[in-house]
Design a protein around this motif. Structure first.
Motif, PDB file in Angstrom:
ATOM      1  N   UNK A 130       0.824  -1.219   0.000  1.00  0.00           N
ATOM      2  CA  UNK A 130       0.000   0.000   0.000  1.00  0.00           C
ATOM      3  C   UNK A 130       0.856   1.265   0.000  1.00  0.00           C
ATOM      4  N   UNK A 131       0.439   2.257  -0.768  1.00  0.00           N
ATOM      5  CA  UNK A 131       1.197   3.506  -0.882  1.00  0.00           C
ATOM      6  C   UNK A 131       1.395   4.145   0.495  1.00  0.00           C
ATOM      7  N   UNK A 137       4.246   3.199   7.497  1.00  0.00           N
ATOM      8  CA  UNK A 137       4.653   1.920   8.104  1.00  0.00           C
ATOM      9  C   UNK A 137       3.474   0.981   8.280  1.00  0.00           C
ATOM     10  N   UNK A 138       3.792  -0.267   8.595  1.00  0.00           N
ATOM     11  CA  UNK A 138       2.740  -1.291   8.702  1.00  0.00           C
ATOM     12  C   UNK A 138       2.777  -1.957  10.077  1.00  0.00           C
ATOM     13  N   UNK A 139       1.691  -2.691  10.334  1.00  0.00           N
ATOM     14  CA  UNK A 139       1.575  -3.445  11.595  1.00  0.00           C
ATOM     15  C   UNK A 139       1.854  -4.910  11.287  1.00  0.00           C
ATOM     16  N   UNK A 140       2.731  -5.505  12.031  1.00  0.00           N
ATOM     17  CA  UNK A 140       3.225  -6.860  11.735  1.00  0.00           C
ATOM     18  C   UNK A 140       2.947  -7.780  12.919  1.00  0.00           C
ATOM     19  N   UNK A 141       2.654  -9.032  12.575  1.00  0.00           N
ATOM     20  CA  UNK A 141       2.447 -10.047  13.631  1.00  0.00           C
ATOM     21  C   UNK A 141       3.488 -11.148  13.466  1.00  0.00           C
ATOM     22  N   UNK A 142       4.105 -11.526  14.573  1.00  0.00           N
ATOM     23  CA  UNK A 142       4.996 -12.699  14.526  1.00  0.00           C
ATOM     24  C   UNK A 142       4.112 -13.930  14.331  1.00  0.00           C
ATOM     25  N   UNK A 143       4.450 -14.714  13.315  1.00  0.00           N
ATOM     26  CA  UNK A 143       3.577 -15.801  12.902  1.00  0.00           C
ATOM     27  C   UNK A 143       3.641 -16.973  13.883  1.00  0.00           C
ATOM     28  N   UNK A 144       2.537 -17.695  13.981  1.00  0.00           N
ATOM     29  CA  UNK A 144       2.550 -18.949  14.766  1.00  0.00           C
ATOM     30  C   UNK A 144       3.167 -20.070  13.928  1.00  0.00           C
TER      31      UNK A 144
END
Ligand SMILES: Cc1[nH+]cc(COP(=O)(O)O)c(CN[C@@H](CCC(=O)O)C(=O)O)c1O
Length: 304
Positions: A130-131, A137-144
């Motif tokens: 996304x522009x 910036x983006x929101x990130x989740x540590x993956x399971x």
């Protein structure tokens, strides 16, 4: 994606986009063994140029070599074909997808006897995440889900089988309201994003995880060179998820993602929760290079 005008380079010639098809019994469709690249071409003042074409094409051939896929063309042919497909579609800037796969000549685990096909498509593709993400910036989740062990999928290869792991990690992150997933390796150390490499900044030093189980990103190596140009020290080491939590800055790199700041990981703000100053300097330097404004790295641009 299938129903559009244009041309795709397919097994040595340009074919109309809608005719670039394959049979449902295509070996790679069933067993997941194909190798591919993600490449970008950018508009510059001197015309359209493909960014680090040689490095991407070399990695495509390395991926095929690792998985014993006999390439039916040489690197020079595939490099020229990528330039040809951008020209044929009259694209000023675009994303290219070279793909190497086993055809429908036979099924069964062994692909022996199946023909190796090569296709190269190109299409306009803006900011991958996304522009707004490039600035905010983006929101990130540590993956399971963990990144595959290095003896499960070969991490130096950009191979399709890696991406089932990426797909479920990315889906979990999106379903939980985040923008992208960050995967740990099987020992719990930071590996990479679902489709990106990751960097953090701590006390003015650019830090990255050991690359072991992550793809050796070309954008990552570009950032290394630009950090050197800017006098920013770089350190590679094992990183834990909480190293990311307490970082001053963080960002993803990738051909599609380019340089995308990370403002939050697992609901913890990274630094001030916005694109950091070093991230911004590297992001600007990156776009100066790919858009032909940096005379020092013109060798990375192949005019089409
Ligand atoms: C798993 C992974 N890790 C790192 C990278 C960064 O590599 P490089 O592009 O050489 O800097 C990419 C590229 N991800 C490609 C796939 C995106 C897609 O959704 O497809 C890309 O960025 O083209 C990955 O897929």
């Amino acid at each position: 994606m299938a129903d559009r005008d244009g041309f795709i380079w397919y097994d040595g010639k340009l074919v109309p986009w809608r005719d670039a098809t394959t049979h449902v019994l295509t070996h790679s469709l069933h067993y997941g063994l194909s190798v591919f690249e993600g490449v970008r071409a950018y508009k510059t003042d001197e015309g359209t140029a493909i960014f680090r074409l040689k490095e991407h094409t070399r990695r495509l051939f390395n991926s095929a070599h690792i998985y014993q896929i006999p390439m039916p063309y040489d690197q020079a042919t595939i490099e020229a074909a990528q330039c040809e497909v951008v020209r044929a579609n009259n694209l000023e800037s675009c994303y290219l997808r070279p793909l190497v796969f086993f055809g429908a000549e036979k099924l069964g685990i062994s692909p022996k006897g199946a023909k190796v096909h090569v296709a190269i498509a190109a299409w306009p593709w803006g900011a991958y995440l996304g522009e707004e993400a490039l600035a905010q910036g983006i929101r990130v989740k540590v993956s399971s889900f963990a990144r595959q062990h290095v003896n499960v999928t070969m991490p130096r290869a950009k191979v399709a089988t890696t991406y089932a792991n990426s797909i479920i990690a990315n889906a979990e992150a999106l379903q939980d309201g985040y923008d992208e997933a960050l995967l740990l390796d099987t020992e719990g150390f930071v590996a990479e994003g679902a489709g990106e490499n990751v960097f953090i900044v701590r006390d003015g030093v650019l830090c990255e995880p050991e690359i072991a189980s992550a793809l050796t990103g070309i954008t990552r190596s570009t950032i290394h060179a630009l950090a050197a140009d800017l006098g920013i020290p770089v350190r590679t080491s094992r990183l834990t998820r909480d190293d990311i939590y307490i970082a001053d800055e963080a960002f993803f790199t990738g051909t599609a993602a380019e340089v995308t700041p990370i403002r939050e990981v697992d609901n913890r703000k990274i630094g001030n929760g916005r694109r950091g100053p070093i991230t911004e300097r590297l992001q600007k330097a990156f776009f100066d290079v790919v858009q032909g404004r940096d005379p020092k790295h013109k060798d990375w641009l192949t005019k089409i």
